[in-house]
Design a protein around this motif. Sequence first.
Motif, PDB file in Angstrom:
ATOM      1  N   LEU A  18       0.828  -1.209   0.000  1.00 34.53           N
ATOM      2  CA  LEU A  18       0.000   0.000   0.000  1.00 34.53           C
ATOM      3  C   LEU A  18       0.859   1.253   0.000  1.00 34.53           C
ATOM      4  N   CYS A  19       0.353   2.282  -0.645  1.00 30.01           N
ATOM      5  CA  CYS A  19       1.004   3.591  -0.599  1.00 30.01           C
ATOM      6  C   CYS A  19       0.790   4.181   0.800  1.00 30.01           C
ATOM      7  N   PRO A  20       1.869   4.600   1.492  1.00 31.46           N
ATOM      8  CA  PRO A  20       1.702   5.135   2.841  1.00 31.46           C
ATOM      9  C   PRO A  20       0.901   6.437   2.863  1.00 31.46           C
ATOM     10  N   LYS A  21       0.824   7.139   1.736  1.00 33.31           N
ATOM     11  CA  LYS A  21       0.097   8.407   1.698  1.00 33.31           C
ATOM     12  C   LYS A  21      -1.397   8.224   1.512  1.00 33.31           C
ATOM     13  N   CYS A  22      -1.816   7.538   0.429  1.00 35.37           N
ATOM     14  CA  CYS A  22      -3.249   7.468   0.103  1.00 35.37           C
ATOM     15  C   CYS A  22      -3.855   6.137   0.545  1.00 35.37           C
ATOM     16  N   GLN A  23      -3.013   5.198   1.037  1.00 34.23           N
ATOM     17  CA  GLN A  23      -3.467   3.890   1.507  1.00 34.23           C
ATOM     18  C   GLN A  23      -4.058   3.035   0.385  1.00 34.23           C
ATOM     19  N   ASP A  28      -2.441   1.165  -7.794  1.00 35.89           N
ATOM     20  CA  ASP A  28      -3.541   2.116  -8.019  1.00 35.89           C
ATOM     21  C   ASP A  28      -3.193   3.517  -7.542  1.00 35.89           C
ATOM     22  N   CYS A  29      -2.026   3.648  -6.926  1.00 41.02           N
ATOM     23  CA  CYS A  29      -1.651   4.941  -6.343  1.00 41.02           C
ATOM     24  C   CYS A  29      -1.457   5.979  -7.435  1.00 41.02           C
ATOM     25  N   THR A  30      -2.083   7.134  -7.203  1.00 43.34           N
ATOM     26  CA  THR A  30      -1.927   8.212  -8.175  1.00 43.34           C
ATOM     27  C   THR A  30      -1.170   9.391  -7.569  1.00 43.34           C
ATOM     28  N   CYS A  31      -0.623   9.203  -6.353  1.00 42.56           N
ATOM     29  CA  CYS A  31       0.125  10.284  -5.702  1.00 42.56           C
ATOM     30  C   CYS A  31       1.285  10.745  -6.576  1.00 42.56           C
ATOM     31  N   LYS A  32       2.052   9.770  -7.047  1.00 42.81           N
ATOM     32  CA  LYS A  32       3.240  10.064  -7.831  1.00 42.81           C
ATOM     33  C   LYS A  32       3.371   8.958  -8.856  1.00 42.81           C
TER      34      LYS A  32
HETATM   35 ZN   LIG Z   1      -0.558   7.078  -3.094  1.00 40.19          ZN
END
Ligand SMILES: [Zn+2]
Length: 122
Positions: A18-23, A28-32
């Motif tokens: 999991l992405c620590p920012k958006c969980q 599927d993370c779109t943070c970066k």
């Molecule tokens: Zn993310």
Amino acid sequence: MIDIPDSIFPTNSTGQALCPKCQKAINDCTCKSYDPTQPKMDLFNPLVSVEKSQRHGKMVTVVSKLPPNESYLKKLAKKIKSKTASGGTFYVQDNYGVIETQGSNKNIILEVLRSEGMVVKS
Ligand SMILES: [Zn+2]
């Protein structure tokens, strides 16, 4: 270059990273934009706090919200201990790594975490 396996990321109940920012799942993370071969240390925002130890009444510096990978924590704890010249320990709690060192070493530890590529607020 930081060489750390993907398992530095927290995982959900099915073992998905999991992405620590958006969980969200890393895929599927779109943070970066995320390259799975290059773990993004700047997704981790550790917290550094100086606390009074419950057991001994002495000051300890606690770093939380670290990558949960034990071999990485071991390496990082060793680095912090040598920079601060103090004893310490590490463990994984709630899917994140925690490092505790004796004494008030916030500034030195912030420097170490930043040199690892993590984004830490003072
Ligand atoms: Zn993310």
